[in-house]
Design a protein around this motif. Sequence first.
Motif, PDB file in Angstrom:
ATOM      1  N   LYS A   9     -30.339  -1.181  10.598  1.00  0.00           N
ATOM      2  CA  LYS A   9     -31.780  -1.258  10.814  1.00  0.00           C
ATOM      3  C   LYS A   9     -32.066  -1.589  12.273  1.00  0.00           C
ATOM      4  N   ILE A  10     -33.144  -1.013  12.753  1.00  0.00           N
ATOM      5  CA  ILE A  10     -33.596  -1.228  14.125  1.00  0.00           C
ATOM      6  C   ILE A  10     -35.076  -1.572  14.061  1.00  0.00           C
ATOM      7  N   ARG A  30     -41.246   1.607  21.243  1.00  0.00           N
ATOM      8  CA  ARG A  30     -39.876   1.411  21.719  1.00  0.00           C
ATOM      9  C   ARG A  30     -39.106   0.571  20.714  1.00  0.00           C
ATOM     10  N   SER A  31     -37.798   0.717  20.764  1.00  0.00           N
ATOM     11  CA  SER A  31     -36.963  -0.139  19.926  1.00  0.00           C
ATOM     12  C   SER A  31     -36.840  -1.504  20.589  1.00  0.00           C
ATOM     13  N   ILE A  32     -36.614  -2.507  19.764  1.00  0.00           N
ATOM     14  CA  ILE A  32     -36.421  -3.864  20.259  1.00  0.00           C
ATOM     15  C   ILE A  32     -34.923  -4.094  20.393  1.00  0.00           C
ATOM     16  N   THR A  33     -34.494  -4.451  21.584  1.00  0.00           N
ATOM     17  CA  THR A  33     -33.080  -4.711  21.824  1.00  0.00           C
ATOM     18  C   THR A  33     -32.801  -6.176  21.522  1.00  0.00           C
ATOM     19  N   LEU A  34     -31.877  -6.403  20.632  1.00  0.00           N
ATOM     20  CA  LEU A  34     -31.478  -7.762  20.286  1.00  0.00           C
ATOM     21  C   LEU A  34     -30.539  -8.298  21.363  1.00  0.00           C
ATOM     22  N   GLN A 124     -29.300   8.950  12.515  1.00  0.00           N
ATOM     23  CA  GLN A 124     -30.438   9.590  11.858  1.00  0.00           C
ATOM     24  C   GLN A 124     -30.848   8.860  10.577  1.00  0.00           C
ATOM     25  N   SER A 125     -29.949   8.078   9.995  1.00  0.00           N
ATOM     26  CA  SER A 125     -30.272   7.379   8.746  1.00  0.00           C
ATOM     27  C   SER A 125     -30.576   5.896   8.954  1.00  0.00           C
ATOM     28  N   VAL A 126     -30.648   5.451  10.210  1.00  0.00           N
ATOM     29  CA  VAL A 126     -30.975   4.057  10.492  1.00  0.00           C
ATOM     30  C   VAL A 126     -32.396   3.772   9.999  1.00  0.00           C
ATOM     31  N   ASN A 127     -32.556   2.643   9.320  1.00  0.00           N
ATOM     32  CA  ASN A 127     -33.857   2.220   8.826  1.00  0.00           C
ATOM     33  C   ASN A 127     -34.663   1.637   9.983  1.00  0.00           C
ATOM     34  N   LEU A 128     -35.829   2.212  10.276  1.00  0.00           N
ATOM     35  CA  LEU A 128     -36.700   1.716  11.343  1.00  0.00           C
ATOM     36  C   LEU A 128     -37.740   0.779  10.739  1.00  0.00           C
ATOM     37  N   ILE A 129     -37.844  -0.422  11.302  1.00  0.00           N
ATOM     38  CA  ILE A 129     -38.764  -1.431  10.797  1.00  0.00           C
ATOM     39  C   ILE A 129     -39.828  -1.684  11.854  1.00  0.00           C
ATOM     40  N   ASP A 130     -41.090  -1.406  11.512  1.00  0.00           N
ATOM     41  CA  ASP A 130     -42.204  -1.572  12.448  1.00  0.00           C
ATOM     42  C   ASP A 130     -42.637  -3.033  12.479  1.00  0.00           C
TER      43      ASP A 130
END
Length: 146
Positions: A9-10, A30-34, A124-130
């Motif tokens: 998940k991202i 944008r994605s959040i970088t941990l 492509q199958s990573v779960n995106l969490i808003d």
Amino acid sequence: LLIFTTMSKIWIRAKLQKLAMKKKNAFVTRSITLPRIDKDTLLERAAANSGIRKGVIYSATDAITNEIENFLLNGHSVELPLLGSFRFGVKAKATDEEPDSAVEQVYRRRIIYKPSKAIWRKLQSVNLIDVTEKAEDDDSEDEDEG
């Protein structure tokens, strides 16, 4: 063997920012970088999950890293199994006429990463969490009162 497998998940977020090229504000997602995983954490987990002594993993990693650096900085493409390949690249100015020196046209040197097909498919199958913070609608409170 302690292999951690979880659903990937991202976290992503839309944020209002000034776009210089369009000279206006717009929401950009944008994605959040941990936090970065440092070498010690990575190698300690690898040692724990593989049963290989930590000292052996550190030595092997240092040797592999040195070889990757040497190959990259001498123009080779380097493939890391299951991850993908890395290669040296440049960004250069375009000109209408042939330049006296192509080297003078280069304004940026970089390492280009191309993920393996396996990583690409998993990506492509990573779960995106808003996690975008939504502005509360002030008009809805007024409608409830009246």
